[in-house]
Scaffold this motif. Structure first.
Motif, PDB file in Angstrom:
ATOM      1  N   VAL A 160      37.135  25.016  29.391  1.00 23.71           N
ATOM      2  CA  VAL A 160      38.406  25.729  29.563  1.00 23.71           C
ATOM      3  C   VAL A 160      39.263  25.034  30.618  1.00 23.71           C
ATOM      4  CG1 VAL A 160      39.456  27.883  30.380  1.00 23.71           C
ATOM      5  CG2 VAL A 160      37.583  27.942  28.717  1.00 23.71           C
ATOM      6  N   ALA A 161      38.651  24.589  31.705  1.00 22.15           N
ATOM      7  CA  ALA A 161      39.399  23.852  32.736  1.00 22.15           C
ATOM      8  C   ALA A 161      40.020  22.590  32.141  1.00 22.15           C
ATOM      9  CB  ALA A 161      38.482  23.495  33.901  1.00 22.15           C
ATOM     10  N   GLU A 162      39.258  21.897  31.300  1.00 21.45           N
ATOM     11  CA  GLU A 162      39.766  20.681  30.666  1.00 21.45           C
ATOM     12  C   GLU A 162      40.944  20.995  29.739  1.00 21.45           C
ATOM     13  OE1 GLU A 162      36.483  18.934  28.673  1.00 21.45           O
ATOM     14  OE2 GLU A 162      35.405  18.401  30.532  1.00 21.45           O
ATOM     15  N   GLN A 163      40.797  22.064  28.935  1.00 16.13           N
ATOM     16  CA  GLN A 163      41.855  22.422  28.002  1.00 16.13           C
ATOM     17  C   GLN A 163      43.099  22.928  28.732  1.00 16.13           C
ATOM     18  OE1 GLN A 163      40.373  25.036  24.881  1.00 16.13           O
ATOM     19  NE2 GLN A 163      38.587  23.711  24.552  1.00 16.13           N
ATOM     20  N   MET A 164      42.930  23.562  29.863  1.00 12.55           N
ATOM     21  CA  MET A 164      44.088  23.965  30.672  1.00 12.55           C
ATOM     22  C   MET A 164      44.845  22.735  31.155  1.00 12.55           C
ATOM     23  SD  MET A 164      42.371  27.102  32.867  1.00 12.55           S
ATOM     24  CE  MET A 164      43.799  27.378  33.929  1.00 12.55           C
ATOM     25  N   ALA A 165      44.092  21.719  31.568  1.00 11.82           N
ATOM     26  CA  ALA A 165      44.718  20.493  32.068  1.00 11.82           C
ATOM     27  C   ALA A 165      45.467  19.765  30.957  1.00 11.82           C
ATOM     28  CB  ALA A 165      43.665  19.585  32.691  1.00 11.82           C
ATOM     29  N   THR A 166      44.845  19.639  29.790  1.00 11.81           N
ATOM     30  CA  THR A 166      45.517  18.955  28.681  1.00 11.81           C
ATOM     31  C   THR A 166      46.676  19.790  28.151  1.00 11.81           C
ATOM     32  OG1 THR A 166      43.890  19.902  27.127  1.00 11.81           O
ATOM     33  CG2 THR A 166      43.462  17.683  27.994  1.00 11.81           C
ATOM     34  N   GLY A 167      46.505  21.105  28.173  1.00 15.06           N
ATOM     35  CA  GLY A 167      47.549  21.990  27.669  1.00 15.06           C
ATOM     36  C   GLY A 167      48.819  21.945  28.491  1.00 15.06           C
ATOM     37  N   LEU A 201      51.481   8.953  43.477  1.00 11.66           N
ATOM     38  CA  LEU A 201      52.210   9.213  42.235  1.00 11.66           C
ATOM     39  C   LEU A 201      53.590   8.561  42.253  1.00 11.66           C
ATOM     40  CD1 LEU A 201      51.258  12.960  41.613  1.00 11.66           C
ATOM     41  CD2 LEU A 201      50.598  10.994  40.205  1.00 11.66           C
ATOM     42  N   LYS A 202      54.258   8.632  43.410  1.00 11.29           N
ATOM     43  CA  LYS A 202      55.583   7.996  43.509  1.00 11.29           C
ATOM     44  C   LYS A 202      55.480   6.486  43.342  1.00 11.29           C
ATOM     45  CE  LYS A 202      57.036  10.003  47.371  1.00 11.29           C
ATOM     46  NZ  LYS A 202      57.943  10.367  48.514  1.00 11.29           N
ATOM     47  N   GLN A 203      54.462   5.896  43.961  1.00  8.89           N
ATOM     48  CA  GLN A 203      54.275   4.450  43.845  1.00  8.89           C
ATOM     49  C   GLN A 203      54.019   4.042  42.396  1.00  8.89           C
ATOM     50  OE1 GLN A 203      51.096   3.549  46.552  1.00  8.89           O
ATOM     51  NE2 GLN A 203      52.249   4.201  48.354  1.00  8.89           N
ATOM     52  N   LYS A 204      53.300   4.886  41.666  1.00  4.28           N
ATOM     53  CA  LYS A 204      52.976   4.588  40.276  1.00  4.28           C
ATOM     54  C   LYS A 204      54.086   5.007  39.310  1.00  4.28           C
ATOM     55  CE  LYS A 204      47.912   5.004  40.636  1.00  4.28           C
ATOM     56  NZ  LYS A 204      47.486   3.848  39.829  1.00  4.28           N
ATOM     57  N   GLY A 205      55.019   5.843  39.802  1.00 14.33           N
ATOM     58  CA  GLY A 205      56.060   6.349  38.927  1.00 14.33           C
ATOM     59  C   GLY A 205      55.534   7.344  37.921  1.00 14.33           C
ATOM     60  N   GLU A 206      54.536   8.128  38.323  1.00 14.70           N
ATOM     61  CA  GLU A 206      53.893   9.078  37.408  1.00 14.70           C
ATOM     62  C   GLU A 206      54.136  10.520  37.851  1.00 14.70           C
ATOM     63  OE1 GLU A 206      50.273   6.093  36.011  1.00 14.70           O
ATOM     64  OE2 GLU A 206      49.827   7.729  37.421  1.00 14.70           O
ATOM     65  N   THR A 207      53.899  11.445  36.921  1.00 15.10           N
ATOM     66  CA  THR A 207      54.174  12.863  37.179  1.00 15.10           C
ATOM     67  C   THR A 207      52.937  13.714  36.931  1.00 15.10           C
ATOM     68  OG1 THR A 207      54.956  13.133  34.899  1.00 15.10           O
ATOM     69  CG2 THR A 207      56.619  12.645  36.598  1.00 15.10           C
ATOM     70  N   ILE A 208      52.988  14.939  37.465  1.00 15.46           N
ATOM     71  CA  ILE A 208      51.858  15.848  37.328  1.00 15.46           C
ATOM     72  C   ILE A 208      52.342  17.277  37.123  1.00 15.46           C
ATOM     73  CG2 ILE A 208      51.663  16.230  39.824  1.00 15.46           C
ATOM     74  CD1 ILE A 208      48.617  16.424  39.412  1.00 15.46           C
ATOM     75  N   ARG A 215      52.679  20.928  27.445  1.00 11.99           N
ATOM     76  CA  ARG A 215      53.781  21.863  27.689  1.00 11.99           C
ATOM     77  C   ARG A 215      54.893  21.228  28.522  1.00 11.99           C
ATOM     78  NH1 ARG A 215      55.637  26.516  25.421  1.00 11.99           N
ATOM     79  NH2 ARG A 215      53.898  27.681  24.537  1.00 11.99           N
ATOM     80  N   LEU A 216      54.533  20.478  29.543  1.00 13.24           N
ATOM     81  CA  LEU A 216      55.533  19.985  30.499  1.00 13.24           C
ATOM     82  C   LEU A 216      55.780  18.484  30.405  1.00 13.24           C
ATOM     83  CD1 LEU A 216      54.694  22.141  33.654  1.00 13.24           C
ATOM     84  CD2 LEU A 216      56.283  22.602  31.802  1.00 13.24           C
ATOM     85  N   GLY A 217      55.055  17.805  29.549  1.00 11.06           N
ATOM     86  CA  GLY A 217      55.335  16.399  29.300  1.00 11.06           C
ATOM     87  C   GLY A 217      55.082  15.481  30.477  1.00 11.06           C
ATOM     88  N   THR A 218      53.975  15.673  31.181  1.00 14.33           N
ATOM     89  CA  THR A 218      53.667  14.878  32.374  1.00 14.33           C
ATOM     90  C   THR A 218      52.595  13.834  32.091  1.00 14.33           C
ATOM     91  OG1 THR A 218      52.050  16.558  33.061  1.00 14.33           O
ATOM     92  CG2 THR A 218      54.293  16.742  33.953  1.00 14.33           C
ATOM     93  N   ASP A 219      52.405  12.952  33.063  1.00 20.40           N
ATOM     94  CA  ASP A 219      51.362  11.929  32.941  1.00 20.40           C
ATOM     95  C   ASP A 219      49.981  12.492  33.250  1.00 20.40           C
ATOM     96  OD1 ASP A 219      53.019   9.454  32.488  1.00 20.40           O
ATOM     97  OD2 ASP A 219      53.891  10.126  34.388  1.00 20.40           O
ATOM     98  N   TRP A 220      49.953  13.510  34.102  1.00 19.89           N
ATOM     99  CA  TRP A 220      48.681  14.083  34.533  1.00 19.89           C
ATOM    100  C   TRP A 220      48.752  15.607  34.510  1.00 19.89           C
ATOM    101  CZ3 TRP A 220      44.580  10.916  35.464  1.00 19.89           C
ATOM    102  CH2 TRP A 220      44.844   9.568  35.725  1.00 19.89           C
ATOM    103  N   GLY A 221      47.588  16.222  34.335  1.00 21.48           N
ATOM    104  CA  GLY A 221      47.484  17.673  34.425  1.00 21.48           C
ATOM    105  C   GLY A 221      46.203  18.070  35.125  1.00 21.48           C
ATOM    106  N   ILE A 222      46.274  19.121  35.917  1.00 22.28           N
ATOM    107  CA  ILE A 222      45.081  19.653  36.587  1.00 22.28           C
ATOM    108  C   ILE A 222      44.937  21.120  36.197  1.00 22.28           C
ATOM    109  CG2 ILE A 222      43.956  20.199  38.783  1.00 22.28           C
ATOM    110  CD1 ILE A 222      45.448  17.914  40.072  1.00 22.28           C
ATOM    111  N   GLY A 223      43.747  21.511  35.808  1.00 22.11           N
ATOM    112  CA  GLY A 223      43.464  22.904  35.499  1.00 22.11           C
ATOM    113  C   GLY A 223      42.383  23.444  36.419  1.00 22.11           C
ATOM    114  N   ILE A 244      37.185  22.541  37.781  1.00 21.36           N
ATOM    115  CA  ILE A 244      38.440  21.793  37.877  1.00 21.36           C
ATOM    116  C   ILE A 244      38.492  20.809  36.717  1.00 21.36           C
ATOM    117  CG2 ILE A 244      39.766  20.112  39.239  1.00 21.36           C
ATOM    118  CD1 ILE A 244      38.290  21.309  41.727  1.00 21.36           C
ATOM    119  N   GLY A 245      39.593  20.833  35.980  1.00 22.59           N
ATOM    120  CA  GLY A 245      39.800  19.865  34.913  1.00 22.59           C
ATOM    121  C   GLY A 245      40.946  18.932  35.262  1.00 22.59           C
TER     122      GLY A 245
END
Length: 412
Positions: free
Chosen positions: A331-338, A266-273, A342-350, A371-372
């Motif tokens: 629901v796992a998918e919607q948790m990840a997208t949600g 993630l650091k190499q890509k400059g992305e957040t989670i 909410r937090l404005g990141t590049d990635w989400g895991i639910g 897992i989403g």
């Protein structure tokens, strides 16, 4: 020519304390290139210690004792060694003076029972203890080397480095080291990996040995050489061959963890989670924040244990919860997208599941976890895992968090 570690103390046998001394000494012996094939733990009993000494002398050249050097009646190490060899013990006045000085520095007087700590077998050398009152000894007896240390880890480590290591090197040890690389794998079983690299198990330098733990398989590749750099050169081609065989099932070596590997990518890509957790209750977030500097890529998480929190904070569809249930792929998918929204990141895991021991049904048993994984670009994936009903609550939660990281690692 090999060493044996003998740890003395009934408290170790009862499980009251963790035997970290044996682990430290084993690592140190490897650093000195000293073969080490046996470890023994024995309680505070004279006859049993005698039996251990007898066995150790038959198979080892260096006997390293820890524990049993205190002033109380159950501290029997020195007495047991001396009596086994039928050697008289003498009181060392320099030890007495040293103990008195240490007591005085604490505003106390030495008690009579501390005189016991000044007794060493005739012919043995004192192994000084800079901080504690229990010195050890170095005794070359009948072609063997006997070293004793107190059980206090900090005292033992200092005595080992200050005196024992120079002594052993002076005796010719430490000319070579044993250096090991621990390779880590996930997503493949021990037997499957072993079958793939079976042709490497017969090597002699380096050697390859498999290990397994919860959800992870390890291969230790060890080499003997004069320096760590030389050993690394010996190991490198074998490690590269193993990586090629394992592919993405290999995720790192030595101190690498799934969380640290994910963090580096993630650091190499400059992305957040960010993470949204139900059954894991924050375990995934804890793993990610265990890594120093994780604030560069981990923005935070939501522990959405109830359906109400899933709906209000993460925007999970009430209709989908009603239709599919909280433990479902959608629901796992919607948790990840949600959590991305909410937090404005590049990635989400639910993560949502049934950790147990109760709560399972015929269609959704204990150990079922979804897992989403979602990206801010709109990609959404989900995975279902079943860990079985007998894993236990802790293990289901732990494995779920690990699998979420591993699936995300592979995706990255």
């Amino acid at each position: 020519m090999s060493a044996e570690i003998i740890c003395i103390g009934t408290e170790i046998l009862l499980g009251d304390i963790l035997n970290s001394n044996a682990q430290y000494l084993a690592q140190e012996l490897a650093n000195l290139g000293i073969p080490h094939y046996y470890q023994t733990v024995v309680g505070d009993n004279l006859s049993r210690i005698h039996n251990v000494i007898k066995t150790a002398l038959e198979r080892s050249s260096i006997l390293i004792f820890t524990g049993g050097l205190g002033p109380t009646p159950d501290d029997l190490t020195t007495e047991a060694i001396a009596s086994y060899f039928k050697t008289k013990m003498i009181e060392d006045t320099e030890i007495i003076d040293d103990i008195k000085i240490k007591f005085a520095s604490r505003g106390k007087e030495m008690t009579p029972n501390n005189h016991k700590q000044a007794l060493i077998p005739q012919g043995a050398l004192v192994l000084p203890n800079k901080t504690g009152t229990a010195p050890g000894m170095i005794w070359e007896k009948e072609g063997k080397i006997i070293l004793t240390f107190p059980g206090v880890p900090s005292e033992m480590k200092q005595m080992w480095q200050d005196t024992a290591v120079p002594f052993l090197k002076n005796k010719g040890w430490g000319q070579e080291i044993i250096y090991s690389k621990m390779m880590r794998f996930r997503g493949i079983g021990e037997s499957s990996l072993a079958q793939k690299v079976n042709h490497l198990f017969d090597l002699t330098n380096p050697t390859v040995a498999p290990y397994a733990s919860h959800g992870e398989v390890k291969l230790r590749v060890s080499a003997k050489a004069k320096t760590a750099e030389e050993a690394k050169k010996i190991i490198k081609p074998i490690a590269e061959e193993i990586k090629a065989i394992a592919g993405q099932d290999y995720f790192g070596s030595d101190s690498d963890t799934l969380a640290s590997v994910v963090g580096n990518i993630l650091k190499q890509k400059g992305e957040t989670i960010a993470v949204a957790e139900s059954c894991t209750g924050g375990s995934l977030g804890a793993m990610l924040t265990d890594i120093e500097g994780s604030s560069a890529y981990f923005m935070g998480g939501v522990i959405a244990y109830s359906n109400e929190v899933k709906i209000k904070l993460l925007g999970v569809s009430e209709d989908d919860l009603e239709k599919e249930g909280a433990v479902s792929a959608i629901v796992a998918e919607q948790m990840a997208t949600g959590v991305i929204k909410r937090l404005g990141t590049d990635w989400g895991i639910g993560i949502t599941g049934i950790a147990g021991p109760g709560g399972g049904t015929d269609t959704k048993p204990v150990g079922l976890v979804y897992i989403g994984i979602a990206s801010a670009k709109g990609d959404v994936f989900s995975y279902g895992d079943t860990y079985g009903t007998n894993r236990g609550r802790y293990l289901v939660r732990y494995l779920s968090a690990c699998n979420a990281l591993d699936r995300f690692r592979r995706m990255l």
